[in-house]
Design a protein around this motif. Structure first.
Motif, mmCIF file in Angstrom:
data_model
loop_
_atom_site.group_PDB
_atom_site.id
_atom_site.type_symbol
_atom_site.label_atom_id
_atom_site.label_comp_id
_atom_site.label_asym_id
_atom_site.label_seq_id
_atom_site.Cartn_x
_atom_site.Cartn_y
_atom_site.Cartn_z
ATOM 1 N N LYS A 145 0.857 -1.181 0.000
ATOM 2 C CA LYS A 145 0.000 0.000 0.000
ATOM 3 C C LYS A 145 0.894 1.232 0.000
ATOM 4 O O LYS A 145 1.872 1.306 0.747
ATOM 5 N N THR A 153 -2.765 9.230 1.698
ATOM 6 C CA THR A 153 -3.545 8.001 1.884
ATOM 7 C C THR A 153 -5.005 8.273 2.241
ATOM 8 O O THR A 153 -5.848 7.383 2.110
ATOM 9 N N ASN A 163 -3.253 1.481 -7.396
ATOM 10 C CA ASN A 163 -2.634 0.564 -6.430
ATOM 11 C C ASN A 163 -3.591 -0.560 -6.059
ATOM 12 O O ASN A 163 -3.217 -1.742 -5.992
ATOM 13 N N SER A 164 -4.869 -0.209 -5.861
ATOM 14 C CA SER A 164 -5.895 -1.199 -5.526
ATOM 15 C C SER A 164 -6.175 -2.131 -6.705
ATOM 16 O O SER A 164 -6.425 -3.330 -6.526
ATOM 17 N N ASP A 183 1.829 -2.475 4.628
ATOM 18 C CA ASP A 183 2.361 -1.120 4.507
ATOM 19 C C ASP A 183 3.873 -1.163 4.264
ATOM 20 O O ASP A 183 4.465 -2.240 4.091
ATOM 21 N N SER A 189 -2.037 -3.324 6.317
ATOM 22 C CA SER A 189 -2.615 -2.011 6.035
ATOM 23 C C SER A 189 -4.130 -2.124 5.846
ATOM 24 O O SER A 189 -4.904 -1.786 6.732
#
Length: 304
Positions: A145, A153, A163-164, A183, A189
């Motif tokens: 993440k 964030t 990123n997702s 993380d 995370s």
């Protein structure tokens, strides 16, 4: 995704979704300069109520501030637009509501300022369960993440969710239902679109925001109502080993609601089924959103 509502709110007007069009030169298409929220409205057979609408709208505006992207409508205007969109579409089923705003015609300029032109849109569609509520499988993603040293964030920003997407692609290729991201310090995370809780010795534990976790509205709701149902909570870092040894694990989010995780990679979580604490949290959440728990009626905005 189910069929989108016939009418969409677009810059203050209600238009048919087939007429809601933007130029291919729109800045957000090229650079991800869009802000969004996910909101749920629940139909209980008699009334339609929107869950924590004011909190969603506040975050909606604040997300843009990280990037100097301006929402050119007041919070009240957005709130009224969400409510009236449901009314005009005569929604009488539980639905998902997606407001977003984005930078419009701005060339290829990367110096986005508060004066950059923006447009705001809201649409909705019928929505049930995102995941199997009897439990899903998950894997530890090969992708980390991102953290605040590179990207904010706490901004629900279009570009942030690449990123997702990477984490979800990785999970699906490996034949899991969902991913869990670590993380920068290899602590737990969150999932691509959800916060995460573990249960250990009947205590709910969720990572801190410093682990790059979003300050999720469902997450905050659970931390608050857990006190009422006498479940202890802790916010602290969680190691990968601790995650796999948890008694129970579940994900939380507007779309996911409360989703049990019953297996992480090859490790069965607990007895490999929905745990007792998770079930209690799920039941309480359902009571609240269906307006069957009057202690939390303040979290609901009535449409009709």
């Amino acid at each position: 995704m189910s069929s989108i509502s016939e009418l969409i709110w677009f810059d203050g007007k209600y238009v048919k979704h087939s007429n809601a069009k933007i130029p291919v030169t729109t800045h957000a298409i090229h650079y991800g300069t869009s802000i969004f929220e996910g909101i749920r409205a629940y139909w209980n057979g008699e009334e339609l109520n929107i869950f924590r609408l004011d909190e969603h709208i506040r975050r909606f505006r604040n997300s843009g501030k990280f990037y100097d992207i301006t929402l050119r409508f007041s919070n009240k205007e957005i709130k009224d637009a969400v409510i009236n969109l449901c009314k005009k579409n005569k929604i009488k089923t539980s639905c998902y509501i997606r407001p977003f705003y984005f930078v419009g015609q701005y060339g290829i300029n990367l110096h986005v300022t508060k004066k950059a032109p923006t447009h705001a849109v809201i649409f909705c569609f019928p929505f049930g369960d995102l995941f199997n509520k009897n439990g899903i499988t998950a894997c530890i993603s090969k992708w980390k993440k991102f953290n605040d040293s590179s990207t904010p964030t706490q901004a629900k920003m279009g570009g942030n969710y690449l990123n997702s997407i990477l984490a979800t692609q990785d999970a699906k290729k490996r034949k899991f239902d969902e991913a869990i991201l670590l993380d920068k310090n290899n602590k737990v995370s969150e999932a691509p679109g959800e916060n995460i809780f573990i249960v250990k010795n009947n205590t709910l534990i969720t990572p801190p925001l410093s682990s790059s976790a979003l300050d999720g509205i469902t997450r905050k709701s659970i931390l608050e109502f857990a006190k009422i149902i006498k479940i202890k909570t802790k916010i602290r870092e969680i190691s990968k080993d601790e995650l796999k040894k948890a008694d129970e694990v579940f994900l939380t989010g507007t779309a996911a609601e409360i989703t049990p995780v019953i297996k992480i990679e090859t490790k069965k979580i607990g007895e490999g089924k929905v745990g007792d604490v998770t079930k209690q949290v799920m039941d309480t959440y359902t009571q609240i959103v269906m307006n069957n728990n009057k202690k939390f009626s303040k979290w609901l905005t009535n449409v009709y």
